[in-house]
Design a protein around this motif. Structure first.
Motif, PDB file in Angstrom:
ATOM      1  N   ILE A 193      -5.673 -13.056 -53.811  1.00 29.30           N
ATOM      2  CA  ILE A 193      -5.819 -12.270 -55.038  1.00 29.30           C
ATOM      3  C   ILE A 193      -4.429 -11.901 -55.543  1.00 29.30           C
ATOM      4  O   ILE A 193      -3.766 -11.005 -55.012  1.00 29.30           O
ATOM      5  N   SER A 194      -3.991 -12.615 -56.566  1.00 32.81           N
ATOM      6  CA  SER A 194      -2.653 -12.371 -57.125  1.00 32.81           C
ATOM      7  C   SER A 194      -2.599 -11.004 -57.782  1.00 32.81           C
ATOM      8  O   SER A 194      -3.494 -10.639 -58.556  1.00 32.81           O
ATOM      9  N   GLY A 195      -1.547 -10.238 -57.482  1.00 35.57           N
ATOM     10  CA  GLY A 195      -1.391  -8.907 -58.054  1.00 35.57           C
ATOM     11  C   GLY A 195      -2.430  -7.927 -57.562  1.00 35.57           C
ATOM     12  O   GLY A 195      -2.666  -6.897 -58.199  1.00 35.57           O
ATOM     13  N   GLY A 196      -3.036  -8.214 -56.392  1.00 35.14           N
ATOM     14  CA  GLY A 196      -4.152  -7.406 -55.911  1.00 35.14           C
ATOM     15  C   GLY A 196      -3.803  -6.002 -55.476  1.00 35.14           C
ATOM     16  O   GLY A 196      -4.699  -5.171 -55.300  1.00 35.14           O
ATOM     17  N   SER A 204       0.205 -11.997 -53.253  1.00 36.44           N
ATOM     18  CA  SER A 204      -1.105 -12.622 -53.106  1.00 36.44           C
ATOM     19  C   SER A 204      -1.692 -12.036 -51.837  1.00 36.44           C
ATOM     20  O   SER A 204      -1.091 -12.120 -50.766  1.00 36.44           O
ATOM     21  N   ILE A 205      -2.872 -11.418 -51.947  1.00 37.65           N
ATOM     22  CA  ILE A 205      -3.346 -10.605 -50.832  1.00 37.65           C
ATOM     23  C   ILE A 205      -4.777 -10.948 -50.441  1.00 37.65           C
ATOM     24  O   ILE A 205      -5.512 -11.619 -51.174  1.00 37.65           O
ATOM     25  N   ALA A 206      -5.149 -10.461 -49.271  1.00 40.83           N
ATOM     26  CA  ALA A 206      -6.537 -10.488 -48.804  1.00 40.83           C
ATOM     27  C   ALA A 206      -7.102  -9.077 -48.941  1.00 40.83           C
ATOM     28  O   ALA A 206      -6.424  -8.091 -48.617  1.00 40.83           O
ATOM     29  N   LEU A 207      -8.341  -8.987 -49.447  1.00 42.91           N
ATOM     30  CA  LEU A 207      -8.977  -7.690 -49.685  1.00 42.91           C
ATOM     31  C   LEU A 207     -10.289  -7.595 -48.912  1.00 42.91           C
ATOM     32  O   LEU A 207     -11.027  -8.577 -48.802  1.00 42.91           O
ATOM     33  N   ASN A 208     -10.578  -6.413 -48.409  1.00 40.65           N
ATOM     34  CA  ASN A 208     -11.885  -6.117 -47.812  1.00 40.65           C
ATOM     35  C   ASN A 208     -12.556  -5.002 -48.620  1.00 40.65           C
ATOM     36  O   ASN A 208     -11.948  -3.948 -48.852  1.00 40.65           O
ATOM     37  N   TYR A 209     -13.771  -5.250 -49.049  1.00 43.61           N
ATOM     38  CA  TYR A 209     -14.543  -4.245 -49.782  1.00 43.61           C
ATOM     39  C   TYR A 209     -15.565  -3.589 -48.845  1.00 43.61           C
ATOM     40  O   TYR A 209     -16.274  -4.283 -48.109  1.00 43.61           O
ATOM     41  N   GLY A 210     -15.641  -2.270 -48.916  1.00 44.79           N
ATOM     42  CA  GLY A 210     -16.752  -1.554 -48.315  1.00 44.79           C
ATOM     43  C   GLY A 210     -16.759  -1.463 -46.802  1.00 44.79           C
ATOM     44  O   GLY A 210     -17.829  -1.346 -46.205  1.00 44.79           O
TER      45      GLY A 210
END
Length: 601
Positions: A201-204, A266-272
């Motif tokens: 996710i660019s600019g995350g 550029s990142i990795a995201l975790n939701y919830g």
């Protein structure tokens, strides 16, 4: 010896040539949407963008490339320069340049905005990336969001208080969006509880604004498998609650270590992870992918512009170096006591520079015509005009994304080559641009995916109406070139290639209709390549016609026009003949790599 310190990023003369001589961008002012604009307002926007790109943004590029974002204490910290740069980018009006006037925007044509933004991309593509992504995300909310989302989210993004992203990709799915697993569970308050992971996710995440809004694809509980079950959600990193921002259970899992585009994370995201990530539905449930395609198509044009811009800034570095670097003498000069000559006087160096010029200016012309069609598709006077422009835009989009990325990488490699040993050192900029450029062939769908899209969907759209419209545009350009006294064999060669592509496309389409889909798509990458060559040849013939018209008018800048004609000659004589070879390859159905079994490798 030091590298040249001055770089125009793009040629102002070429940008004006593309806007007003190759295209008639002023004619857009006759459309009601752009009636308040004129060439003067276009020039004001272009000039302010050019100055900022050269004087402010370009000097920050190397600094941000050397010090990429870091992940610390659960947050991403970008280069401190972004704290100053982002408000200045916002003040330029970039976030609202093409936004309708009733929504507080300048309502500029996309054609003008695209070529203006190319300067910023050439100056520092990472810094501009935050703007481009935020603008695209805000546009999605503008198009499909509720009044509440527009007021609470979009307006803050337009003011530069929050940034935005496009959150599609997941670790297990990659480009296969049908396999997205992120879930959205309806809640009593009308929001959804979002759970899942996203990657690349660019600019995350960043530390120069208050918030980041992720436009996220997720599957509502009970929705069907595949792309039809996807919906679009606005998921902020921090959500508004009782007049303040609170944590929204969006966690940065890590930062990707990239070889280029180092200024934007550029990142990795975790939701919830804590069960309390809230998302707001954007548009209709189950229509997420079709809504997202708006931003994805805009992003593909942006990636193409990045490709052209990255090739352009490197080309100008190489040109300046070749003009100022003395080395050797002509092969026929035997007197070693005579002074060395600038390397631009060596024919092979001029070959490399001319190929870069042909790629850069051919690619820019392709992006300009795609942007022009976007303006007409949205604001043309009649439904027929808008529909035709929309078909052309859809056809041109995968080309406009892919050609600058693939051929731009070749142009960047040539810029390194012109610098010789210095080009392979980090003391000179071309090596950094080469690293940056490679991502453009991966961003927003790999080249292979773009080829499948072009052949499998776009040229077949509306029963072939898009391809027919393209052929009509080519014919009109051939006629313009004839009237301008461009060498007749150039237009004849383009017409012949166009006919070959039409016949091939009909054959492949017939194979697909007969159920031989694998046979149809087997050489989709080669089809993309041949169609890109054809499209850029079309744009070079248009530029040759405009150059001949300029010479006939006695316009100033004979050297500029002669340079255009030489580049057009080069492309049409050396690249266009490759269409026939690639057509033959696609027609034979050569099956070496489809026949190849995994265990044979």
């Amino acid at each position: 010896m030091t590298a040249p310190s001055s770089n125009p990023l793009l040629s102002d003369r070429d940008v004006d040539f593309q806007l007003y001589e190759v295209l008639d961008t002023e004619s857009l002012c006759q459309l009601p949407a752009f009636a308040d604009h004129s060439r003067e307002t276009f020039t004001l926007f272009l000039d302010s963008t050019r100055r900022f790109a050269r004087d402010v943004l370009f000097p920050t590029y190397r600094l941000m490339d050397l010090e990429p974002p870091v992940f610390r204490d659960g947050r991403v910290h970008v280069h401190p320069l972004m704290r100053k740069l982002y408000p200045q980018l916002v003040e330029l009006g970039l976030l609202t340049a093409i936004v309708p006037a009733e929504a507080g925007g300048q309502q500029l044509p996309i054609t003008v905005y695209s070529l203006a933004s190319a300067y910023l991309m050439a100056a520092n593509l990472s810094a501009y990336g935050f703007v481009g992504l935020t603008s695209g995300a805000a546009h999605l909310i503008e198009a499909f969001g509720s009044p509440w989302l527009k007021e609470e989210f979009m307006s803050r993004m337009h003011r530069g208080e929050w940034t935005g992203t496009m959150a599609l990709t997941e670790p297990q799915a990659g480009s296969s969006l049908a396999d997205v697993r992120t879930r959205a569970t309806p809640a009593e308050d009308g929001t959804y509880r979002i759970t899942g992971s996203k990657i690349f996710i660019s600019g995350g995440d960043q530390d120069f604004t208050d918030n980041v809004v992720h436009l996220t694809l997720a599957r509502i509980d009970g929705a069907p498998a595949g792309t039809r079950g996807l919906s679009l959600f606005a998921v902020p990193a921090r959500r508004p609650e009782n007049g303040r921002l609170v944590d929204n259970d969006v966690r940065v899992a890590g930062v990707i270590h990239k070889i280029g585009w180092k200024g934007i994370p550029s990142i990795a995201l975790n939701y919830g992870e804590g069960g309390d990530c809230r998302g707001w539905l954007v548009g209709e449930a189950g229509k997420g992918l079709s809504h997202m395609f708006q931003m994805m198509n805009e992003a593909r044009i942006m990636v193409g512009l990045n490709g052209v811009s990255t090739a352009s800034v490197a080309y100008h570095e190489a040109l300046a170096y070749a003009q100022n670097r003395p080395q050797g003498r002509p092969a026929w000069e035997k007197d070693a006591a005579r002074p060395q000559r600038p390397i631009i006087e060596h024919a092979d160096v001029r070959r490399m520079l001319l190929r870069q010029k042909a790629i850069v200016e051919g690619g820019l012309s392709l992006l300009a015509i795609a942007s022009f069609q976007a303006d007409v598709a949205a604001h043309g006077k009649t439904q027929e005009e808008r529909q035709r422009a929309g078909l052309l835009l859809d056809l041109l989009t995968p080309l406009a994304k892919t050609f600058p990325a693939e051929k731009g990488f070749e142009a960047n490699a040539l810029a390194v080559q012109v610098h010789g040993g210095y080009g392979y050192s980090s003391e000179y900029l071309p090596e950094a641009y080469l690293r940056d450029q490679k991502l453009n062939s991966i961003h927003e769908g790999t080249t292979g995916i773009q080829g499948l899209d072009l052949l499998g969907r776009k040229v077949m759209a509306a029963g072939g109406a898009a391809l027919q419209a393209f052929a009509e545009e080519v014919s009109a350009t051939v006629e313009r070139a004839r009237r301008a006294d461009v060498p007749s064999e150039w237009g004849e060669a383009l017409s012949k290639a166009m006919q070959e592509v039409l016949e091939l496309t009909m054959e492949l389409g017939a194979a697909g209709m007969a159920g031989e889909v694998e046979r149809m798509l087997r050489h989709s990458a080669h089809y993309m390549e041949l169609f890109s060559i054809l499209a850029v040849s079309w744009r070079w013939l248009a530029q040759a016609a405009a150059a001949r018209e300029g010479l006939a008018r006695g316009s100033e800048g004979r050297d500029f026009y002669e340079g255009k004609l030489s580049a057009a000659q080069y492309w049409i004589h050396t690249e266009l003949p490759r269409v026939s070879t690639l057509v033959a390859l696609c027609r034979t159905g050569e099956d070496s790599y489809t026949r190849m079994r995994p265990e044979w490798f």
